[in-house]
Design a protein around this motif. Structure first.
Motif, PDB file in Angstrom:
ATOM      1  N   GLU A   1       0.820  -1.215   0.000  1.00 57.42           N
ATOM      2  CA  GLU A   1       0.000   0.000   0.000  1.00 57.42           C
ATOM      3  C   GLU A   1       0.856   1.267   0.000  1.00 57.42           C
ATOM      4  O   GLU A   1       0.524   2.251  -0.668  1.00 57.42           O
ATOM      5  CB  GLU A   1      -0.955  -0.004   1.197  1.00 57.42           C
ATOM      6  N   ILE A   2       1.949   1.258   0.742  1.00 60.80           N
ATOM      7  CA  ILE A   2       2.832   2.427   0.778  1.00 60.80           C
ATOM      8  C   ILE A   2       3.423   2.666  -0.617  1.00 60.80           C
ATOM      9  O   ILE A   2       3.469   3.804  -1.100  1.00 60.80           O
ATOM     10  CB  ILE A   2       3.931   2.242   1.838  1.00 60.80           C
ATOM     11  N   ILE A   3       3.859   1.598  -1.275  1.00 56.77           N
ATOM     12  CA  ILE A   3       4.399   1.733  -2.632  1.00 56.77           C
ATOM     13  C   ILE A   3       3.325   2.231  -3.587  1.00 56.77           C
ATOM     14  O   ILE A   3       3.567   3.115  -4.416  1.00 56.77           O
ATOM     15  CB  ILE A   3       5.018   0.400  -3.099  1.00 56.77           C
ATOM     16  N   ARG A   4       2.115   1.713  -3.475  1.00 59.13           N
ATOM     17  CA  ARG A   4       1.007   2.154  -4.338  1.00 59.13           C
ATOM     18  C   ARG A   4       0.742   3.643  -4.141  1.00 59.13           C
ATOM     19  O   ARG A   4       0.600   4.406  -5.099  1.00 59.13           O
ATOM     20  CB  ARG A   4      -0.259   1.348  -4.031  1.00 59.13           C
ATOM     21  N   ILE A   5       0.707   4.081  -2.894  1.00 56.74           N
ATOM     22  CA  ILE A   5       0.458   5.492  -2.590  1.00 56.74           C
ATOM     23  C   ILE A   5       1.595   6.363  -3.124  1.00 56.74           C
ATOM     24  O   ILE A   5       1.364   7.421  -3.726  1.00 56.74           O
ATOM     25  CB  ILE A   5       0.273   5.690  -1.070  1.00 56.74           C
ATOM     26  N   ALA A   6       2.834   5.918  -2.921  1.00 53.33           N
ATOM     27  CA  ALA A   6       3.983   6.687  -3.409  1.00 53.33           C
ATOM     28  C   ALA A   6       3.922   6.850  -4.928  1.00 53.33           C
ATOM     29  O   ALA A   6       4.201   7.923  -5.455  1.00 53.33           O
ATOM     30  CB  ALA A   6       5.281   6.015  -2.989  1.00 53.33           C
ATOM     31  N   ARG A   7       3.536   5.799  -5.627  1.00 49.01           N
ATOM     32  CA  ARG A   7       3.433   5.879  -7.090  1.00 49.01           C
ATOM     33  C   ARG A   7       2.281   6.808  -7.494  1.00 49.01           C
ATOM     34  O   ARG A   7       2.407   7.584  -8.437  1.00 49.01           O
ATOM     35  CB  ARG A   7       3.224   4.501  -7.714  1.00 49.01           C
ATOM     36  N   ALA A   8       1.176   6.716  -6.781  1.00 48.60           N
ATOM     37  CA  ALA A   8       0.013   7.549  -7.114  1.00 48.60           C
ATOM     38  C   ALA A   8       0.290   9.032  -6.888  1.00 48.60           C
ATOM     39  O   ALA A   8      -0.194   9.878  -7.642  1.00 48.60           O
ATOM     40  CB  ALA A   8      -1.196   7.106  -6.295  1.00 48.60           C
ATOM     41  N   PHE A   9       1.068   9.368  -5.865  1.00 48.22           N
ATOM     42  CA  PHE A   9       1.337  10.760  -5.532  1.00 48.22           C
ATOM     43  C   PHE A   9       2.669  11.253  -6.086  1.00 48.22           C
ATOM     44  O   PHE A   9       3.005  12.421  -5.919  1.00 48.22           O
ATOM     45  CB  PHE A   9       1.311  10.963  -4.009  1.00 48.22           C
TER      46      PHE A   9
END
Length: 158
Positions: free
Chosen positions: A139-147
Motif C-alpha cells: 500500500e505504501i508503494i502504491r500510494i507513493a506511485r500515485a502521488f
C-alpha cells in the motif's frame, strides 16, 4: 474518524493518536503544496499500522512529516537519505537497476519502509509492530506511485 480499541497508531512520544489527525511538522515554504502533503498523509493513514511518514528530497531534507516531532522528522530524513543511497550503490554493483523499496525491521517490531515518491523525493513510512508488513509495503508503494508526480522535488540551486 474516531479512535477505536483496535487503534495501534502511536506518536513518537508513545501517546495514542491517528496519523490522519497529525499536523505537518515541517514548515512548508510553498504553501500551495500543503494540501498535497495532507492528501498524502490522509492516504497513508488508511494503511493499517502506519503511524508516521516523512517525505524527503534526495538531498536528505524533509519536505513534510506527520506523526513525528520536528527533530525526529529531520533525523529520519537525513538517516533515510543515507539508507537510500546505500541501496542505490549496492544495486549498481550488480547492475540491479532502480531500488524499488527498502525495509528495516526494528528490534521492537516496528518496520521502516522507504520507497521513491516522485523525481527527487522518497517516502518513509513507519509501521507499528503487529501490522501485516506485506500489506503495508504494498500500500505504501502504491500510494507513493500515485502521488509521485505531485511530490517531485527539483534539485536545489547551488
Amino acid at each position: 474518524m474516531t479512535p477505536d480499541s483496535n487503534d495501534t497508531t502511536v506518536t513518537s512520544l508513545g501517546a495514542p493518536g491517528r496519523l490522519q489527525d497529525q499536523s505537518n511538522v515541517i514548515h512548508v515554504a510553498d504553501t500551495g503544496r500543503a494540501s498535497a502533503y495532507d492528501n498524502l498523509r490522509d492516504n497513508a493513514a488508511q494503511v493499517p499500522g502506519v503511524f508516521a511518514i516523512v517525505l524527503l528530497s534526495d538531498d536528505g531534507l524533509a519536505a513534510c512529516a506527520y506523526g513525528l516531532e520536528l527533530d525526529d522528522a529531520q533525523t529520519s530524513a537525513a538517516a533515510s537519505s543515507g539508507i537510500l543511497s546505500l541501496g542505490e550503490n549496492l544495486s549498481a554493483l550488480v547492475d540491479g537497476g532502480a531500488v524499488l523499496h527498502n525495509v528495516l525491521s526494528l528490534e521492537r517490531g516496528h518496520q521502516a519502509v522507504a520507497t521513491s515518491c516522485g523525481d527527487g523525493s522518497s517516502l518513509i513510512a513507519y509501521v507499528h509492530r503487529g501490522a501485516n508488513v506485506g500489506v503495508a509495503i504494498g500500500e505504501i508503494i502504491r500510494i507513493a506511485r500515485a502521488f509521485g508526480s505531485q511530490m517531485a522535488t527539483a534539485p536545489r540551486r547551488s
